[in-house]
Design a protein around this motif. Sequence first.
Motif, PDB file in Angstrom:
ATOM      1  N   SER B 153       0.842  -1.197   0.000  1.00 46.51           N
ATOM      2  CA  SER B 153       0.000   0.000   0.000  1.00 46.51           C
ATOM      3  C   SER B 153       0.874   1.243   0.000  1.00 46.51           C
ATOM      4  CB  SER B 153      -0.905  -0.022   1.232  1.00 46.51           C
ATOM      5  OG  SER B 153      -1.700  -1.200   1.216  1.00 46.51           O
ATOM      6  N   ALA B 154       0.293   2.379  -0.383  1.00 46.13           N
ATOM      7  CA  ALA B 154       1.101   3.597  -0.496  1.00 46.13           C
ATOM      8  C   ALA B 154       0.256   4.851  -0.324  1.00 46.13           C
ATOM      9  CB  ALA B 154       1.783   3.626  -1.863  1.00 46.13           C
ATOM     10  N   LYS B 156       0.479   9.259  -1.051  1.00 45.99           N
ATOM     11  CA  LYS B 156       1.251  10.354  -1.642  1.00 45.99           C
ATOM     12  C   LYS B 156       0.485  11.666  -1.498  1.00 45.99           C
ATOM     13  CE  LYS B 156       4.031  11.345  -5.696  1.00 45.99           C
ATOM     14  NZ  LYS B 156       4.277  11.036  -7.110  1.00 45.99           N
ATOM     15  N   ASP B 173       0.250   3.250 -10.725  1.00 46.46           N
ATOM     16  CA  ASP B 173       1.666   3.001 -10.412  1.00 46.46           C
ATOM     17  C   ASP B 173       1.802   2.089  -9.198  1.00 46.46           C
ATOM     18  OD1 ASP B 173       2.497   4.585 -12.485  1.00 46.46           O
ATOM     19  OD2 ASP B 173       3.038   6.323 -11.248  1.00 46.46           O
ATOM     20  N   THR B 174       0.942   2.327  -8.198  1.00 51.22           N
ATOM     21  CA  THR B 174       1.016   1.531  -6.971  1.00 51.22           C
ATOM     22  C   THR B 174       0.693   0.060  -7.255  1.00 51.22           C
ATOM     23  OG1 THR B 174       0.403   3.464  -5.684  1.00 51.22           O
ATOM     24  CG2 THR B 174       0.124   1.333  -4.594  1.00 51.22           C
ATOM     25  N   ASN B 177       3.466  -1.565  -9.439  1.00 49.27           N
ATOM     26  CA  ASN B 177       4.630  -1.825  -8.602  1.00 49.27           C
ATOM     27  C   ASN B 177       4.393  -3.019  -7.655  1.00 49.27           C
ATOM     28  OD1 ASN B 177       7.131  -1.237  -7.204  1.00 49.27           O
ATOM     29  ND2 ASN B 177       5.830  -0.452  -5.561  1.00 49.27           N
TER      30      ASN B 177
END
Lengths: 184, 280
Positions: B153-154, B156, B173-174, B177
Amino acid sequence: MTRVRLTTPLSGEITTNLRIGQQVLINGVIYTARDAAHKRLVELLDQGKELPIELEGQIIYYVGPSPAPPGRVIGSAGPTTAGRMDAYAPRLIEQGLKGMIGKGARSAAVVEAMKKHGAVYFAAIGGAAALISRCIVESEVVAYPDLGPEAIHRLVVKDFPAIVVNDAYGGDLYQEGRKLYCQE
Amino acid sequence: MRTVDCKIIIDEVARLCQEANFKLEEDVIASFKRSCASEVSQSGKEILNLLVENANIAAAESLPMCQDTGVAVVFVEMGQDVHLINGDFTEAINEGVRRGYREGYLRKSMVGHPFERVNTGDNTPAVIHLKLVPGDQIKITVAPKGGGSENMSALKMLKPAEGVEGVKKFVLDTIRNAGPNPCPPLIIGVGIGGTMEKCALLAKEALLRPVGQPHPLPDIAKLEQELLVSINRLGIGPSGLGGITTALAVHIEIFGSHIASLPVAVNINCHAARHKSVVI
């Protein structure tokens, strides 16, 4: 595709015959180890000490099983993310480790070590832990009981289903599979 | 004012920890079956079928569907007219987790200190999110969350000028990736707006919605659908072995934000989208 039945310990001849996408059924003894156990194994190697398990020709299954309910050999036991072991895996491959079972992608350094020493990486279905536990017929903790779910277990498996994701020639099924269906 | 004994909270949390880990909700299983019908990859189809079988075995045999029985994330909506007696609320939740994980033979995955990394042995501490609401009831949701998907998880902090296109890019993108690591097919929770911590919480709350239930605002529902289509074009597929089912659903939650801010959080859930609730 027909599944190839493999029995541990694996010889280099067997592993170098495997190719990405090959489905296998693993039989015999395999060892569990996760992050903390890997750290300890590599520390022992750094100190020139003997490891608590013999690695030659062996397979390590990246798993932290859930506890065995009464009457069962083991609880649920699906694969954990292999990438967390990447920092340690090349050292173990040098020591004769021939196979790893997990889920998720490996680093370039691990792929290189597999090529150099003729080892393979198998994926098992992530999350299918209740189903997979049916293939495990024996389980005992053989090292690091203080690590709880991260202790090293010696498992005896019968027809454990897995698929070759990285072979000894640098092939990568995750990348190839993705390319087939990618519409970006 | 209604009086509730903390012992009831302990009992219910213990029960929910086990039920959430043994019984996958019908909406999730139905989404596996729908995806299986549309998946074009043969191995993808097989994997989706095996996930249904795995869920059936887990429910029938009271085995965890995944060995990673997770961090015990507990959402509580506490009625403001409730008076708790016979204990400490946080301790009651933790005692429920302790008991549930022990009695259910669930894996204890928590370490007490992030650097010392010694397992606490009872899966505490629980991560508790408390919301005060009108009324005299308590709603408790236990949502065990595995480490493999949580790790991918991310969050921004985007610039407002990046707008919806920036959000789409970050989400894609997450997931790109994350690849095969978080056990696809995924349920993807996206938080947009608020502050950093609010945004992350929105993403987690989004995971509680029934799989595929659209957001009530049409523009957000449309964005959910667009993102789902784009994610499923990445080719990652079930177990990451290739296919058109990378995600089962994208759920977005939004909140007002500062004129300077556009936070986005992506909380990835694996296919074991576990959560069980009770109203006391």
